[in-house]
Design a protein around this motif. Structure first.
Motif, PDB file in Angstrom:
ATOM      1  N   CYS A   1      38.746  32.324  33.716  1.00 17.74           N
ATOM      2  CA  CYS A   1      39.540  33.514  33.989  1.00 17.74           C
ATOM      3  C   CYS A   1      40.154  33.393  35.376  1.00 17.74           C
ATOM      4  CB  CYS A   1      38.701  34.779  33.882  1.00 17.74           C
ATOM      5  SG  CYS A   1      37.281  34.816  34.986  1.00 17.74           S
ATOM      6  N   SER A   2      41.087  34.263  35.665  1.00 20.99           N
ATOM      7  CA  SER A   2      41.789  34.224  36.943  1.00 20.99           C
ATOM      8  C   SER A   2      40.889  34.680  38.080  1.00 20.99           C
ATOM      9  CB  SER A   2      43.035  35.112  36.888  1.00 20.99           C
ATOM     10  OG  SER A   2      43.936  34.680  35.884  1.00 20.99           O
ATOM     11  N   THR A   3      41.240  34.273  39.272  1.00 26.32           N
ATOM     12  CA  THR A   3      40.529  34.675  40.481  1.00 26.32           C
ATOM     13  C   THR A   3      40.756  36.162  40.764  1.00 26.32           C
ATOM     14  OG1 THR A   3      40.749  32.466  41.414  1.00 26.32           O
ATOM     15  CG2 THR A   3      40.355  34.261  42.962  1.00 26.32           C
ATOM     16  N   SER A   4      39.694  36.849  41.186  1.00 28.44           N
ATOM     17  CA  SER A   4      39.788  38.249  41.587  1.00 28.44           C
ATOM     18  C   SER A   4      39.868  38.327  43.109  1.00 28.44           C
ATOM     19  CB  SER A   4      38.566  39.033  41.104  1.00 28.44           C
ATOM     20  OG  SER A   4      38.455  38.983  39.700  1.00 28.44           O
TER      21      SER A   4
ATOM     22  N   CYS B   1      44.629  31.682  45.376  1.00 24.66           N
ATOM     23  CA  CYS B   1      44.243  32.024  44.006  1.00 24.66           C
ATOM     24  C   CYS B   1      44.652  30.929  43.030  1.00 24.66           C
ATOM     25  CB  CYS B   1      44.876  33.346  43.584  1.00 24.66           C
ATOM     26  SG  CYS B   1      44.150  34.804  44.363  1.00 24.66           S
TER      27      CYS B   1
ATOM     28  N   LEU C   1      32.881  30.780  37.567  1.00 25.00           N
ATOM     29  CA  LEU C   1      32.921  29.365  37.208  1.00 25.00           C
ATOM     30  C   LEU C   1      32.468  29.119  35.771  1.00 25.00           C
ATOM     31  CD1 LEU C   1      31.403  27.975  40.522  1.00 25.00           C
ATOM     32  CD2 LEU C   1      33.808  27.860  39.814  1.00 25.00           C
TER      33      LEU C   1
ATOM     34  N   ALA D   1      34.534  33.281  32.044  1.00 26.84           N
ATOM     35  CA  ALA D   1      35.206  32.018  32.368  1.00 26.84           C
ATOM     36  C   ALA D   1      35.702  31.340  31.090  1.00 26.84           C
ATOM     37  CB  ALA D   1      34.235  31.104  33.100  1.00 26.84           C
TER      38      ALA D   1
ATOM     39  N   LEU E   1      42.167  28.144  43.461  1.00 23.69           N
ATOM     40  CA  LEU E   1      40.870  28.558  42.936  1.00 23.69           C
ATOM     41  C   LEU E   1      40.850  28.575  41.413  1.00 23.69           C
ATOM     42  CD1 LEU E   1      39.539  31.438  45.225  1.00 23.69           C
ATOM     43  CD2 LEU E   1      38.207  29.506  44.375  1.00 23.69           C
ATOM     44  N   ASP E   2      41.963  28.964  40.810  1.00 17.88           N
ATOM     45  CA  ASP E   2      42.044  29.029  39.351  1.00 17.88           C
ATOM     46  C   ASP E   2      41.814  27.674  38.693  1.00 17.88           C
ATOM     47  OD1 ASP E   2      42.517  31.742  39.386  1.00 17.88           O
ATOM     48  OD2 ASP E   2      44.691  31.577  39.136  1.00 17.88           O
TER      49      ASP E   2
ATOM     50  N   ASP F   1      32.731  32.291  45.837  1.00 16.80           N
ATOM     51  CA  ASP F   1      33.303  33.331  46.695  1.00 16.80           C
ATOM     52  C   ASP F   1      33.878  32.741  47.970  1.00 16.80           C
ATOM     53  OD1 ASP F   1      32.884  35.577  45.170  1.00 16.80           O
ATOM     54  OD2 ASP F   1      31.292  36.411  46.412  1.00 16.80           O
TER      55      ASP F   1
ATOM     56  N   SER G   1      37.039  35.851  44.491  1.00 12.93           N
ATOM     57  CA  SER G   1      35.912  35.511  43.627  1.00 12.93           C
ATOM     58  C   SER G   1      36.409  34.834  42.358  1.00 12.93           C
ATOM     59  CB  SER G   1      35.118  36.763  43.239  1.00 12.93           C
ATOM     60  OG  SER G   1      34.590  37.416  44.379  1.00 12.93           O
ATOM     61  N   LYS G   2      35.790  33.701  42.031  1.00  8.14           N
ATOM     62  CA  LYS G   2      36.149  32.963  40.813  1.00  8.14           C
ATOM     63  C   LYS G   2      34.895  32.739  39.978  1.00  8.14           C
ATOM     64  CE  LYS G   2      38.080  30.323  37.754  1.00  8.14           C
ATOM     65  NZ  LYS G   2      38.424  28.918  37.996  1.00  8.14           N
TER      66      LYS G   2
END
Length: 254
Positions: free
Chosen positions: A161-164, A37, A118, A159, A40-41, A187, A115-116
């Motif tokens: 925003c943090s990764t879910s 995460c 973008l 966006a 990804l962030d 993803d 999920s991020k």
């Protein structure tokens, strides 16, 4: 001489390969997921070959500026699917959404998904099954059976925003996406969908808890909390359009 750092997307692939290796802890530890995460962030559109000129607009143009479909319904314009990596242990992919497009409610059986967003804004609605399973047979019109689920996510992600993260049995394993604006999502799915292994994508329709009289006397089943819903399995929606796109970001060395 200082060795240059690899592109962010290469670093992400390398960490995924380590995290989801057959010899790694299954499921991955919270520490391993947090490391993914954190990486990804830091990833933005430019790291995967997207920029302002690629973003889909409200006139029905796709990521490459090609006219696709006239606007007819919220699912009429295709969502572009971009494959970054498809392997036995994990998948890396992107979805590029026109405004108002939808990926309807679906599941990720036995999978962990990161999920991020973008760019843009995306509404996410997600459920987890109630355990032990509460399955009701429906009399009369409507689905034959429904199963009780709890709403765990109902929010708009914008966006940056943090990764879910969702897990096999928590975090919103069944979710839907609705694009508030043109947007893109990166993803990671581990393990990937595999029908042979029983990881088949199934679509659902959600209904309020008081939708069905299921008792012998025809009365409601008594579950009315707005945090719960009945989910019925449906066929893949015919008006869900997806097309394949080409990854144009930095090459990923596998």
């Amino acid at each position: 001489m200082t060795k240059s750092s690899p592109p962010s997307i290469q670093a992400l692939y390398d960490l995924c390969k380590k995290t989801f290796a057959p010899s790694a802890t299954r499921p991955p530890s919270s520490l391993a997921i947090n490391k993914l995460c954190s990486l990804l962030d830091t990833i933005g559109p430019a790291d995967v070959g997207l920029d302002d000129g690629n973003k889909e607009n409200d006139r029905g143009h796709g990521p490459l500026g090609i006219k696709l479909f006239n606007r007819a319904s919220r699912w009429a314009q295709p969502i572009t699917y971009v494959d970054l990596h498809e392997g036995e242990n994990f998948t890396m992919c992107m979805f590029c959404f026109p405004a108002s497009s939808v990926i309807p409610l679906h599941d990720h059986p036995g999978m962990t998904v990161l999920s991020k967003v973008l760019y843009g804004s995306l509404h996410v609605k997600a459920y987890d099954w109630i355990e032990p399973a509460n399955i009701q047979k429906i009399k009369g019109a409507g689905p034959a059976t429904v199963r009780l689920a709890k709403l765990v996510v109902d929010e708009v992600l914008t966006a940056p925003c943090s990764t879910s993260v969702l897990y096999p049995k928590s975090g919103g394993n069944l979710h839907s996406f609705t694009a508030i604006t043109p947007c893109a999502v990166l993803d990671i799915l581990a393990p990937p969908y595999d029908e042979v292994a029983g990881r088949k994508c199934t679509y659902y329709q959600d209904y309020p808890c008081n939708s069905f009289p299921t008792g012998e006397d025809g009365h409601e089943n008594g579950v009315e909390n707005v945090e719960y819903a009945w989910l019925a399995e449906i066929n893949t929606p015919e008006d869900l359009y997806m097309r394949s796109g080409v990854y144009e970001g930095p090459p990923i060395q596998t």
